[in-house]
Write an enzyme that holds these catalytic residues in place. Structure first.
Site, PDB file in Angstrom:
ATOM      1  N   LYS A  92      25.457  44.802   9.798  1.00 40.20           N
ATOM      2  CA  LYS A  92      26.136  44.295   8.606  1.00 40.20           C
ATOM      3  C   LYS A  92      27.631  44.513   8.778  1.00 40.20           C
ATOM      4  CE  LYS A  92      25.018  42.502   4.550  1.00 40.20           C
ATOM      5  NZ  LYS A  92      24.140  41.306   4.485  1.00 40.20           N
ATOM      6  N   THR A 133      19.839  43.959   7.521  1.00 40.28           N
ATOM      7  CA  THR A 133      21.269  44.222   7.355  1.00 40.28           C
ATOM      8  C   THR A 133      21.593  44.499   5.895  1.00 40.28           C
ATOM      9  OG1 THR A 133      21.886  41.887   7.076  1.00 40.28           O
ATOM     10  CG2 THR A 133      21.789  42.742   9.322  1.00 40.28           C
ATOM     11  N   HIS A 182      59.582  40.163  19.045  1.00 40.92           N
ATOM     12  CA  HIS A 182      60.884  39.808  19.609  1.00 40.92           C
ATOM     13  C   HIS A 182      61.933  39.561  18.528  1.00 40.92           C
ATOM     14  CE1 HIS A 182      59.142  39.503  23.585  1.00 40.92           C
ATOM     15  NE2 HIS A 182      58.234  38.651  23.142  1.00 40.92           N
TER      16      HIS A 182
END
Length: 288
Positions: A12, A57, A243
């Site tokens: 799950k 689950t 950057h």
């Protein structure tokens, strides 16, 4: 040629749990995201569709809530160990459990006992593996910790070929959204204080290192952790280079002495690596 079932697991993902502990007018908030994965004697479910070995689950989700109510949620590593051990020790068909938890921090609003504001800094993480044969691993970590040095960073001496346009520099902004994971030498530790100290080491090493490359900074951060924290045997990093490029103001008759930049979000350099003790035990399944 024969066809066989390979490695597999199921679980799950992202069970959201918020637990409030009330101590009179002062409340304490725990906000986590829990994912569980189980593996074991799962041949029949794949080959015949028999679910006799499967812990649903949905049951895994309910277990998260039930154990949070019964035992509370303090350090996420301890709660992950509790869940993983429960899944394996209570079900004979489950041989291995993996539990991953992300924690989202909240700060109390001034002196209000029940009002909070979401902390927008990093997410604390952990991954725990628990195996029926007794093998246990704990990996703590953090992600999305955004750090920046406005000077003290250079980048030069790199390979230049016909496609190189990047100019060498002796002074640049160095910034990254740090993801770091560290492997504990044992399955039990004072995870809360350890997390705070490892985080401190990472930040101090980032600030203290005069960097000629982000790779050099990565190593310095890992080295600082391992020199300072004996409970850690390996640190792994993912460091995207955020950057910052100087804006060319010459068309407007203006100079720009490292003052005005634009921040580019993509593409970006991605620096990854690990720093470990030479006698560190085999990582096994720790990082999966």
């Amino acid at each position: 040629m024969s066809i066989v079932l390979g490695p597999n697991r199921y679980g799950k993902a992202e069970t959201r749990l918020v637990r409030v502990v009330r101590e009179g007018g002062v409340h304490h908030l725990k906000d986590v995201n829990v994912s569980s994965s189980l593996s074991g004697d799962m041949r029949d479910v794949h080959l015949t569709g028999s679910n006799a070995a499967v812990l649903p689950t949905d049951t895994q989700k309910n277990t998260v809530y039930a154990l949070a109510r019964k035992h509370g949620v303090d350090q996420i590593e301890d709660f992950a160990l509790l869940l993983a051990a429960h899944f394996v020790d209570s079900q004979p068909t489950i041989h291995h459990a993996r539990v991953e938890i992300d924690e989202y921090a909240w700060n109390r609003v001034a002196d209000r006992g029940h009002s909070f504001v979401r902390d927008g800094s990093e997410v604390r993480t952990c991954v725990v593996h628990y195996d029926r044969d007794g093998a246990v691993s704990v990996v703590s970590g953090l992600k999305d910790l955004v750090v920046l040095n406005s000077t003290g960073s250079e980048f030069h001496g790199f390979i230049e070929d016909e496609f190189t346009t990047l100019q060498p520099t002796n002074d640049r902004i160095l910034a990254t959204a740090l993801s770091a994971r560290w492997r504990h030498t044992g399955a039990r530790s004072a995870f809360g204080s350890s997390y705070g100290e490892v985080r401190r080491c990472l930040l101090e090493a980032f600030a203290d290192t005069h960097s000629l490359s982000l790779q050099q900074t990565l190593y310095a951060m890992g080295e600082r952790v391992l020199d300072t924290r004996p409970e850690v045997c390996e640190v792994r990093f993912a460091m995207p280079n955020k950057h910052h490029f100087l804006v060319d103001l010459s068309p407007f008759g203006m100079d720009n002495d490292n003052e005005v930049y634009y921040a580019a979000d993509r593409p970006y350099g991605l620096i990854e690596g690990s720093v470990l003790r030479d006698d560190a035990p085999d990582a096994g399944f720790a990082w999966e």
